[in-house]
Motif scaffolding. Structure first.
Motif, mmCIF file in Angstrom:
data_model
loop_
_atom_site.group_PDB
_atom_site.id
_atom_site.type_symbol
_atom_site.label_atom_id
_atom_site.label_comp_id
_atom_site.label_asym_id
_atom_site.label_seq_id
_atom_site.Cartn_x
_atom_site.Cartn_y
_atom_site.Cartn_z
ATOM 1 N N CYS A 1 40.194 20.763 33.164
ATOM 2 C CA CYS A 1 39.573 21.897 33.059
ATOM 3 C C CYS A 1 39.388 22.448 34.579
ATOM 4 C CB CYS A 1 38.231 21.600 32.465
ATOM 5 S SG CYS A 1 37.260 23.313 32.304
ATOM 6 N N ASN A 2 39.019 21.467 35.394
ATOM 7 C CA ASN A 2 38.897 21.958 37.018
ATOM 8 C C ASN A 2 40.081 22.605 37.322
ATOM 9 O OD1 ASN A 2 36.070 21.000 38.063
ATOM 10 N ND2 ASN A 2 36.620 19.695 36.484
ATOM 11 N N LEU A 3 41.142 21.892 36.858
ATOM 12 C CA LEU A 3 42.403 22.194 37.675
ATOM 13 C C LEU A 3 42.953 23.618 37.122
ATOM 14 C CD1 LEU A 3 45.146 21.169 39.008
ATOM 15 C CD2 LEU A 3 45.996 20.523 36.903
ATOM 16 N N SER A 4 42.755 23.792 35.667
ATOM 17 C CA SER A 4 42.958 25.270 35.261
ATOM 18 C C SER A 4 42.188 26.148 35.917
ATOM 19 C CB SER A 4 42.742 25.249 33.870
ATOM 20 O OG SER A 4 43.656 24.221 33.080
ATOM 21 N N PHE A 5 40.831 25.947 36.131
ATOM 22 C CA PHE A 5 40.201 26.793 37.053
ATOM 23 C C PHE A 5 40.516 27.132 38.467
ATOM 24 C CE2 PHE A 5 36.298 27.865 39.714
ATOM 25 C CZ PHE A 5 35.932 28.982 39.146
ATOM 26 N N GLN A 6 41.001 26.279 38.976
ATOM 27 C CA GLN A 6 41.519 26.372 40.183
ATOM 28 C C GLN A 6 42.845 27.283 40.324
ATOM 29 O OE1 GLN A 6 40.099 25.808 43.160
ATOM 30 N NE2 GLN A 6 38.288 24.648 42.120
ATOM 31 N N ASP A 7 43.709 26.893 39.352
ATOM 32 C CA ASP A 7 44.975 27.600 39.037
ATOM 33 C C ASP A 7 44.821 29.143 38.964
ATOM 34 O OD1 ASP A 7 47.010 25.846 39.427
ATOM 35 O OD2 ASP A 7 47.111 25.084 37.497
ATOM 36 N N LEU A 8 43.505 29.528 38.175
ATOM 37 C CA LEU A 8 43.264 30.740 37.892
ATOM 38 C C LEU A 8 42.725 31.476 39.070
ATOM 39 C CD1 LEU A 8 42.906 32.715 35.415
ATOM 40 C CD2 LEU A 8 40.529 31.773 35.123
ATOM 41 N N CYS A 9 41.982 30.730 39.784
ATOM 42 C CA CYS A 9 41.690 31.358 41.061
ATOM 43 C C CYS A 9 42.671 31.509 42.293
ATOM 44 C CB CYS A 9 40.376 30.626 41.704
ATOM 45 S SG CYS A 9 38.694 30.422 40.620
ATOM 46 N N TYR A 10 43.501 30.503 42.101
ATOM 47 C CA TYR A 10 44.447 30.521 43.086
ATOM 48 C C TYR A 10 45.304 31.778 42.800
ATOM 49 C CZ TYR A 10 48.402 28.219 45.928
ATOM 50 O OH TYR A 10 49.056 27.984 47.003
ATOM 51 N N SER A 11 45.642 31.956 41.740
ATOM 52 C CA SER A 11 46.509 33.287 41.408
ATOM 53 C C SER A 11 45.884 34.364 41.797
ATOM 54 C CB SER A 11 47.152 33.223 40.091
ATOM 55 O OG SER A 11 47.967 34.108 39.813
ATOM 56 N N THR A 12 44.580 34.543 41.439
ATOM 57 C CA THR A 12 43.719 35.841 41.353
ATOM 58 C C THR A 12 43.584 35.994 42.983
ATOM 59 O OG1 THR A 12 42.552 35.330 39.552
ATOM 60 C CG2 THR A 12 41.441 36.891 41.012
ATOM 61 N N VAL A 13 43.514 35.272 43.896
ATOM 62 C CA VAL A 13 43.340 35.378 45.338
ATOM 63 C C VAL A 13 44.485 36.413 45.687
ATOM 64 C CG1 VAL A 13 43.490 34.441 47.728
ATOM 65 C CG2 VAL A 13 42.242 33.371 45.861
ATOM 66 N N THR A 14 45.845 36.278 45.348
ATOM 67 C CA THR A 14 46.907 36.969 46.007
ATOM 68 C C THR A 14 47.475 38.030 44.769
ATOM 69 O OG1 THR A 14 48.386 35.196 45.243
ATOM 70 C CG2 THR A 14 47.608 35.009 47.417
ATOM 71 N N VAL A 15 47.729 37.882 43.541
ATOM 72 C CA VAL A 15 48.275 38.606 42.779
ATOM 73 C C VAL A 15 47.888 39.999 42.482
ATOM 74 C CG1 VAL A 15 49.313 38.890 40.307
ATOM 75 C CG2 VAL A 15 49.160 36.585 41.518
ATOM 76 N N PRO A 16 46.644 40.340 42.607
ATOM 77 C CA PRO A 16 45.903 41.399 42.265
ATOM 78 C C PRO A 16 46.038 42.633 43.454
ATOM 79 C CG PRO A 16 44.290 39.913 41.718
ATOM 80 C CD PRO A 16 45.446 39.034 42.104
ATOM 81 N N LYS A 17 45.985 42.091 44.440
ATOM 82 C CA LYS A 17 46.332 42.742 45.761
ATOM 83 C C LYS A 17 47.760 43.106 45.804
ATOM 84 C CE LYS A 17 45.062 44.371 49.675
ATOM 85 N NZ LYS A 17 43.898 45.523 49.737
ATOM 86 N N MET A 18 48.701 42.064 45.500
ATOM 87 C CA MET A 18 50.089 42.387 45.395
ATOM 88 C C MET A 18 50.607 43.596 44.368
ATOM 89 S SD MET A 18 53.218 40.028 44.253
ATOM 90 C CE MET A 18 52.505 40.030 42.479
ATOM 91 N N LEU A 19 49.809 43.545 43.197
ATOM 92 C CA LEU A 19 50.189 44.625 42.218
ATOM 93 C C LEU A 19 49.657 45.786 42.653
ATOM 94 C CD1 LEU A 19 48.852 42.461 38.965
ATOM 95 C CD2 LEU A 19 51.249 42.870 39.722
ATOM 96 N N SER A 20 48.448 45.773 43.270
ATOM 97 C CA SER A 20 48.157 47.376 43.706
ATOM 98 C C SER A 20 49.109 47.610 44.766
ATOM 99 C CB SER A 20 46.647 46.868 44.443
ATOM 100 O OG SER A 20 46.646 46.353 45.647
ATOM 101 N N HIS A 21 49.738 47.044 45.660
ATOM 102 C CA HIS A 21 50.588 47.321 46.651
ATOM 103 C C HIS A 21 51.917 47.902 46.171
ATOM 104 C CE1 HIS A 21 48.516 45.124 50.298
ATOM 105 N NE2 HIS A 21 48.005 46.257 49.778
ATOM 106 N N LEU A 22 52.306 47.497 44.951
ATOM 107 C CA LEU A 22 53.768 47.676 44.297
ATOM 108 C C LEU A 22 53.525 49.093 43.750
ATOM 109 C CD1 LEU A 22 54.705 44.412 42.410
ATOM 110 C CD2 LEU A 22 55.826 45.413 44.473
ATOM 111 N N VAL A 23 52.447 49.611 43.348
ATOM 112 C CA VAL A 23 52.120 50.831 42.899
ATOM 113 C C VAL A 23 51.546 51.994 43.779
ATOM 114 C CG1 VAL A 23 51.904 49.892 40.290
ATOM 115 C CG2 VAL A 23 49.967 50.217 41.759
ATOM 116 N N THR A 24 51.310 51.634 44.821
ATOM 117 C CA THR A 24 50.883 52.478 45.983
ATOM 118 C C THR A 24 51.496 52.406 47.159
ATOM 119 O OG1 THR A 24 49.294 50.942 46.807
ATOM 120 C CG2 THR A 24 48.169 52.413 45.037
#
Length: 349
Positions: free
Chosen positions: A65-88
């Motif tokens: 459960c702790n590992l899944s939480f870290q995976d979730l946070c780990y991806s969230t640190v970079t992916v949203p910013k990358m997605l926003s840069h792909l459309v702007t």
């Protein structure tokens, strides 16, 4: 390039994955789908473990459960910013935002590495010292180990950030990546970075490499132990260790490739970055659930609980009747947790 009077860089330009305007929408929807699957898979594991009192009391699933939480946070640190840069067309990040991204990226990544190491220790105790397992891996011990992994992640990240903040940035401000990371940003410093680079390689790459070697040796010993000495539950133990080993490989190999060498640019760097920032956090839940009967059974129980709710057993007479206790017993959850699911799904409590 925005600069202050002292010619200090105040923002960085992220060049991203591709400059092709035709390819960027395709990458946006592809990575948006992968990010959604990451949230869905890891979120499902977190909900399943925390809602099932049987799994929640087992150290391996507490750590999962702790590992899944870290995976979730780990991806969230970079992916949203990358997605926003792909459309702007505005593909910049402030200096403070870049430092914050580096801190949380290395914090979640190093914490995940420490949790994987603890999970290997948990499997060693379960297989090699089964009679002492409950005594050694008590609930208190699990919480202490989880807190220690977080503390280790904080110390590691602060060290990285402090070394970066001591560097002057007064020249180019283009980072050839889709997020801020040490190998790219250290090249933009207006000073000799050999010593700082060596310290960062030691702090990131060497530690990661040593942990990876230790984990490979430990799992090899466990597999030999299972093959030669364990008779009862051999297939289950093999399946569990194989799942852990697959995740360890997916996490450590890209990290060793990026951080355990001098900070030089290679053509495969971006592809490797995609692997351990986007693909691996999505694959981890699949690996753990598809090869784990207890997780699949717990998800089925949770699904049946939701089905019972959807069938209309949410009225007051049902809540106060013996049928709820019988249903809870069949679903392997407490009556309180049955009420919890009912209240969450129907919002009637």
């Amino acid at each position: 390039m925005n600069q202050t009077n002292a010619n200090e860089v105040t923002e960085f330009v992220l060049l991203g994955l591709s400059s092709s305007s035709e390819l960027q929408p395709v990458l946006f929807f592809l990575f948006l789908l992968l990010y959604f699957l990451t949230i869905l898979g890891n979120g499902l594991i977190i909900i399943t473990v925390t809602s099932d009192h049987h799994l929640h009391s087992i150290p391996m699933y507490f750590l999962l459960c702790n590992l899944s939480f870290q995976d979730l946070c780990y991806s969230t640190v970079t992916v949203p910013k990358m997605l926003s840069h792909l459309v702007t067309h505005h593909k910049t990040i402030s200096f403070q935002g870049c430092i914050a991204q580096i801190f949380f990226f290395h914090f979640t990544g190093s914490t995940e590495i420490f949790i994987l190491t603890i999970m290997a220790y948990d499997r060693y105790i379960a297989i090699c010292r089964p009679l002492h397992y409950e005594l050694i891996m008590s609930q208190h011990t699990c919480w202490v180990l989880a807190a220690s992994s977080v503390l280790g992640g904080v110390i590691h990240s602060i060290t990285q950030v402090v070394l970066i903040l001591r560097l002057p940035f007064c020249g180019p401000n283009e980072l050839d990546n889709f997020y801020c990371d040490i190998p790219q940003i250290i090249k933009l410093a207006c000073t000799n970075t050999f010593v700082v680079g060596l310290l960062m390689v030691s702090n990131s790459g060497l530690v990661t490499l040593l942990c990876f070697i230790v984990l490979l040796i430990s799992y090899t010993v466990l597999l030999v132990r299972i093959r030669n000495h364990l008779s009862e539950g051999k297939s289950k133990a093999l399946s569990t260790c194989a799942s852990h080993l697959m995740v360890v490989t997916l996490v450590f190999v890209p990290c060793v490739y990026i951080y355990a060498r001098p900070f030089q640019t290679f053509p495969a760097d971006k592809l490797v970055s995609i692997l351990y920032t986007i693909i691996t956090p999505m694959l981890n839940p699949l690996i753990y659930t598809l090869r784990n009967a207890e997780m699949k059974n717990a998800m089925r129980r949770m699904g049946r609980c939701l089905v019972v709710t959807e069938c209309g057993y949410t009225d007051i007479s049902y809540r106060n009747s013996p049928r709820r206790a019988i249903a809870a017993q069949q679903l392997n959850v407490s009556p309180f947790r049955t009420s919890f699911f009912i209240s969450v799904v129907n919002h009637t409590w």
